[in-house]
Motif scaffolding. Structure first.
Motif, PDB file in Angstrom:
ATOM      1  N   ASP A 237       0.870  -1.526  -0.218  1.00  0.00           N
ATOM      2  CA  ASP A 237      -0.023   0.097   0.057  1.00  0.00           C
ATOM      3  C   ASP A 237       0.950   0.973   0.298  1.00  0.00           C
ATOM      4  OD1 ASP A 237      -1.675   1.737   0.118  1.00  0.00           O
ATOM      5  OD2 ASP A 237      -2.410   1.061   2.020  1.00  0.00           O
ATOM      6  N   THR A 238       1.813   1.642  -1.371  1.00  0.00           N
ATOM      7  CA  THR A 238       2.230   2.652  -1.460  1.00  0.00           C
ATOM      8  C   THR A 238       2.019   3.881  -1.237  1.00  0.00           C
ATOM      9  OG1 THR A 238       1.659   2.605  -3.528  1.00  0.00           O
ATOM     10  CG2 THR A 238       3.443   1.688  -3.388  1.00  0.00           C
ATOM     11  N   ALA A 239       0.032   4.430  -1.440  1.00  0.00           N
ATOM     12  CA  ALA A 239      -0.555   5.603  -0.591  1.00  0.00           C
ATOM     13  C   ALA A 239      -0.601   6.143   0.535  1.00  0.00           C
ATOM     14  CB  ALA A 239      -1.991   5.480  -1.234  1.00  0.00           C
ATOM     15  N   ALA A 240      -0.524   4.788   1.649  1.00  0.00           N
ATOM     16  CA  ALA A 240      -0.302   4.707   2.836  1.00  0.00           C
ATOM     17  C   ALA A 240       0.878   5.014   3.212  1.00  0.00           C
ATOM     18  CB  ALA A 240      -1.073   3.474   3.255  1.00  0.00           C
ATOM     19  N   THR A 279      21.093   1.187   4.305  1.00  0.00           N
ATOM     20  CA  THR A 279      21.160   0.438   3.085  1.00  0.00           C
ATOM     21  C   THR A 279      19.209   0.920   2.350  1.00  0.00           C
ATOM     22  OG1 THR A 279      23.264  -0.451   3.332  1.00  0.00           O
ATOM     23  CG2 THR A 279      21.636  -0.654   1.067  1.00  0.00           C
ATOM     24  N   ALA A 280      19.154   0.764   1.260  1.00  0.00           N
ATOM     25  CA  ALA A 280      17.318   0.947   0.776  1.00  0.00           C
ATOM     26  C   ALA A 280      17.350   0.557  -0.239  1.00  0.00           C
ATOM     27  CB  ALA A 280      16.814   2.697   1.417  1.00  0.00           C
ATOM     28  N   VAL A 281      16.511   0.278  -1.162  1.00  0.00           N
ATOM     29  CA  VAL A 281      16.132  -0.691  -2.111  1.00  0.00           C
ATOM     30  C   VAL A 281      15.184   0.438  -2.919  1.00  0.00           C
ATOM     31  CG1 VAL A 281      15.543  -2.877  -2.090  1.00  0.00           C
ATOM     32  CG2 VAL A 281      16.133  -2.397  -3.964  1.00  0.00           C
ATOM     33  N   ILE A 282      14.574   0.518  -3.669  1.00  0.00           N
ATOM     34  CA  ILE A 282      13.038   0.793  -4.653  1.00  0.00           C
ATOM     35  C   ILE A 282      13.124  -0.067  -5.796  1.00  0.00           C
ATOM     36  CG2 ILE A 282      11.968   2.688  -5.680  1.00  0.00           C
ATOM     37  CD1 ILE A 282      13.876   5.390  -4.488  1.00  0.00           C
ATOM     38  N   LEU A 283      11.885  -0.389  -5.488  1.00  0.00           N
ATOM     39  CA  LEU A 283      11.470  -1.785  -6.873  1.00  0.00           C
ATOM     40  C   LEU A 283      10.716  -0.686  -7.398  1.00  0.00           C
ATOM     41  CD1 LEU A 283      10.681  -4.584  -4.682  1.00  0.00           C
ATOM     42  CD2 LEU A 283      12.774  -3.704  -5.966  1.00  0.00           C
ATOM     43  N   ASP A 284      11.451  -1.395  -9.252  1.00  0.00           N
ATOM     44  CA  ASP A 284      10.030  -0.106  -9.918  1.00  0.00           C
ATOM     45  C   ASP A 284       9.653  -1.575 -11.009  1.00  0.00           C
ATOM     46  OD1 ASP A 284      10.443   2.448  -9.481  1.00  0.00           O
ATOM     47  OD2 ASP A 284      11.994   2.163 -10.084  1.00  0.00           O
ATOM     48  N   PHE A 285       8.510  -1.777 -11.130  1.00  0.00           N
ATOM     49  CA  PHE A 285       8.228  -3.617 -12.747  1.00  0.00           C
ATOM     50  C   PHE A 285       7.866  -2.990 -13.497  1.00  0.00           C
ATOM     51  CE2 PHE A 285       7.696  -4.096  -7.797  1.00  0.00           C
ATOM     52  CZ  PHE A 285       8.198  -5.390  -7.397  1.00  0.00           C
ATOM     53  N   ALA A 286       8.433  -3.507 -15.064  1.00  0.00           N
ATOM     54  CA  ALA A 286       8.028  -3.004 -16.450  1.00  0.00           C
ATOM     55  C   ALA A 286       7.160  -4.280 -16.821  1.00  0.00           C
ATOM     56  CB  ALA A 286       8.727  -2.222 -16.389  1.00  0.00           C
ATOM     57  N   ASP A 305      13.010  12.062   0.167  1.00  0.00           N
ATOM     58  CA  ASP A 305      12.065  11.494   1.289  1.00  0.00           C
ATOM     59  C   ASP A 305      11.717  10.186   0.610  1.00  0.00           C
ATOM     60  OD1 ASP A 305       9.981  10.981   3.064  1.00  0.00           O
ATOM     61  OD2 ASP A 305       8.427  12.649   1.803  1.00  0.00           O
ATOM     62  N   LEU A 306      12.383   9.193   1.661  1.00  0.00           N
ATOM     63  CA  LEU A 306      13.006   8.022   1.253  1.00  0.00           C
ATOM     64  C   LEU A 306      12.189   7.474   2.694  1.00  0.00           C
ATOM     65  CD1 LEU A 306      13.633   6.424  -1.636  1.00  0.00           C
ATOM     66  CD2 LEU A 306      15.530   6.142   0.435  1.00  0.00           C
ATOM     67  N   PRO A 314      14.196  -3.134   8.104  1.00  0.00           N
ATOM     68  CA  PRO A 314      13.688  -2.748   6.654  1.00  0.00           C
ATOM     69  C   PRO A 314      14.508  -2.422   5.784  1.00  0.00           C
ATOM     70  CG  PRO A 314      14.534  -1.099   8.533  1.00  0.00           C
ATOM     71  CD  PRO A 314      13.815  -2.534   8.534  1.00  0.00           C
ATOM     72  N   GLN A 315      14.241  -2.417   4.614  1.00  0.00           N
ATOM     73  CA  GLN A 315      15.100  -1.736   3.865  1.00  0.00           C
ATOM     74  C   GLN A 315      14.449  -1.885   2.377  1.00  0.00           C
ATOM     75  OE1 GLN A 315      18.606  -5.477   2.151  1.00  0.00           O
ATOM     76  NE2 GLN A 315      17.050  -5.952   1.132  1.00  0.00           N
ATOM     77  N   ARG A 316      13.547  -2.374   2.008  1.00  0.00           N
ATOM     78  CA  ARG A 316      12.632  -1.986   0.732  1.00  0.00           C
ATOM     79  C   ARG A 316      12.035  -0.224   0.866  1.00  0.00           C
ATOM     80  NH1 ARG A 316       6.940  -4.384  -2.464  1.00  0.00           N
ATOM     81  NH2 ARG A 316       7.281  -2.546  -3.911  1.00  0.00           N
ATOM     82  N   ALA A 317      11.805   0.659   0.128  1.00  0.00           N
ATOM     83  CA  ALA A 317      12.270   1.928   0.196  1.00  0.00           C
ATOM     84  C   ALA A 317      11.287   2.833  -0.605  1.00  0.00           C
ATOM     85  CB  ALA A 317      12.896   2.579   1.210  1.00  0.00           C
ATOM     86  N   VAL A 318      10.086   3.426  -0.937  1.00  0.00           N
ATOM     87  CA  VAL A 318       8.723   4.013  -1.707  1.00  0.00           C
ATOM     88  C   VAL A 318       9.509   5.709  -1.645  1.00  0.00           C
ATOM     89  CG1 VAL A 318       6.563   4.365  -1.805  1.00  0.00           C
ATOM     90  CG2 VAL A 318       7.567   2.450  -1.512  1.00  0.00           C
TER      91      VAL A 318
END
Length: 427
Positions: A237-240, A279-286, A305-306, A314-318
């Motif tokens: 839920d990226t919006a929240a 360390t953080a990772v941003i995931l993008d999908f195609a 603002d991550l 906590p590793q994945r970030a938006v």
């Protein structure tokens, strides 16, 4: 500009198109760039770039599914290098319509929302969640029985099963909306050749833990439950997560890697926070020919603002909002990390997230050896290297100790960045 490329081959192809002879038409204005690039066909490709927004926006008539395509990158490179004869003609109708449409959408988004927000039907939402939970429960209950049968018959018998056995079970889990468990099932055939069976047993243990965790989900804490849902493949839920005011902090982009996962392509962009070294990772999908959002520039610091996903590890970030870059700032120094310390970091991560597949980490100083591909630290401990162009890394290292940033999965280290070199040599 090349850091916007979706992969190395696109960057290389763009460089080959930076000859002005390949561009019969070049035009520039404060609002847009546009030109025509002669390809193999009789009609040149029409390329346009919108300069009115900070993010990269390009339209091209070529059939490429990559974003940005090589023609858009080449047009940017030509403009930055001031190569070719540039005019100031108005864009063709098809490009002008695209530019006007983008501007209209931006103006609409900038206006305050006047329509009343739609009220969420709480009862309907509860019914949907209950139906989804029932599907997952049924799917994981069947999976648990299936795992028990595998263990009862013995791991050696698993090697004799046809591939459709795993594919059928994975398809059932997809129907049960447990895509994460289905992906783990599809990975089983890769582990069957190992005679010891240790890797297969550990992998089956992850699946069994998913089943038992779901059965006890009501007793889990919020971070544990979120971790479980993520492992099951439930959407985030990226919006929240991005709601409300955040606190931008200084992060450095260390690079990205693109891999195929079934019918999807995923791009993992890794960042490191200056404060504390998080360390953080941003995931993008195609999927389906759609491209990725614009890539973040490598080795550039910025106030970002991550929002980290609040799991036990906590590793994945938006990303929330647009970063404010500081291109003149130097990259913060990285403390030495030995191979043993890397193993300790991974063990700590697994203790908090047993379904974790990889961590982003740096290791160094290390020396690179080609046969077998390994990195050796000051204590003589070796780290297996996978998936990297070793000879390119050796050339950049020049026989000297280097610091590597990449992904460690417990068995191999895939290099994303070689850090200790000047910016023009980093790759």
């Amino acid at each position: 500009m090349l850091s916007l490329a979706p992969d190395a081959s696109s960057a290389q192809a763009a460089r080959k198109l930076t000859s002005p002879t390949k561009w019969p038409t070049l035009n520039a204005s404060p609002e847009a760039l546009w030109g025509e690039c002669q390809g193999s066909g009789s009609r040149p490709y029409l390329v346009g770039i919108d300069l009115r927004t900070p993010e990269y926006a390009c339209k091209c008539s070529c059939p490429s599914r990559k974003f940005p395509c090589k023609h858009g990158l080449a047009l940017l490179l030509l403009h930055v290098a001031r190569q070719g004869q540039w005019d100031a003609a108005d864009p063709p109708e098809v490009l002008q319509k695209w530019l006007d449409g983008r501007q209209a959408r931006q103006e609409t988004a900038a206006k305050p929302e006047q329509a009343a927000e739609k009220t969420v039907d709480a009862a309907a939402k509860a019914r949907r969640e209950k139906a989804r939970a029932a599907k997952i429960t049924a799917g994981l209950s069947e999976l648990h029985l299936w795992l028990q049968d595998l263990i009862r018959e013995g791991l050696h018998a698993a090697r004799t099963l046809p591939y459709r056995t795993w594919d059928t079970q994975a398809a059932r889990l997809i129907d049960a909306q447990a895509g994460g468990a289905a992906r783990l099932v599809r990975q089983i055939p890769e582990l069957l050749p190992d005679e010891s069976g240790e890797a297969l047993l550990a992998h089956l243990g992850k699946l069994a833990l998913l089943c038992e965790g779901w059965a006890r989900r009501d007793t889990l804490s919020d971070p544990e439950r979120l971790q479980l849902l993520t492992a099951l493949g439930q959407p985030l839920d990226t919006a929240a997560l991005t709601a409300g005011e955040g606190v931008p902090e200084e992060w450095t982009v260390l690079g990205h890697i693109v891999q195929e996962e079934g019918r999807l392509e995923v791009r993992r962009t890794w960042l490191r926070r200056t404060r504390g070294g998080q360390t953080a990772v941003i995931l993008d999908f195609a999927a389906g020919g759609r491209g990725y959002p614009a890539a973040l520039p490598f080795f550039v610091r910025g106030q970002i603002d991550l929002r980290l996903v609040p799991t036990l590890f906590p590793q994945r970030a938006v990303l929330a909002g647009a970063p404010v870059w500081n291109p003149d700032g130097e990259m913060p120094p990285l403390p030495p990390v030995s191979v043993a310390e890397l193993h300790a970091q991974y063990a700590h991560a697994l203790a908090h997230d047993p379904w974790l597949e990889r961590i982003g980490a740096h290791v160094g100083p290390v020396w690179l050896l080609p046969d077998p591909p390994e990195a050796h630290d000051l204590h003589g401990h070796a780290l297996p290297l996978i998936g990297s162009d070793l000879f390119l890394l050796l050339a950049h290292a020049e026989g000297k100790p280097a610091t590597l940033f990449g992904e460690w999965n417990g068995e191999g280290f895939e290099v994303i960045s070689l850090i200790d070199h000047p910016p023009e040599a980093r790759a």
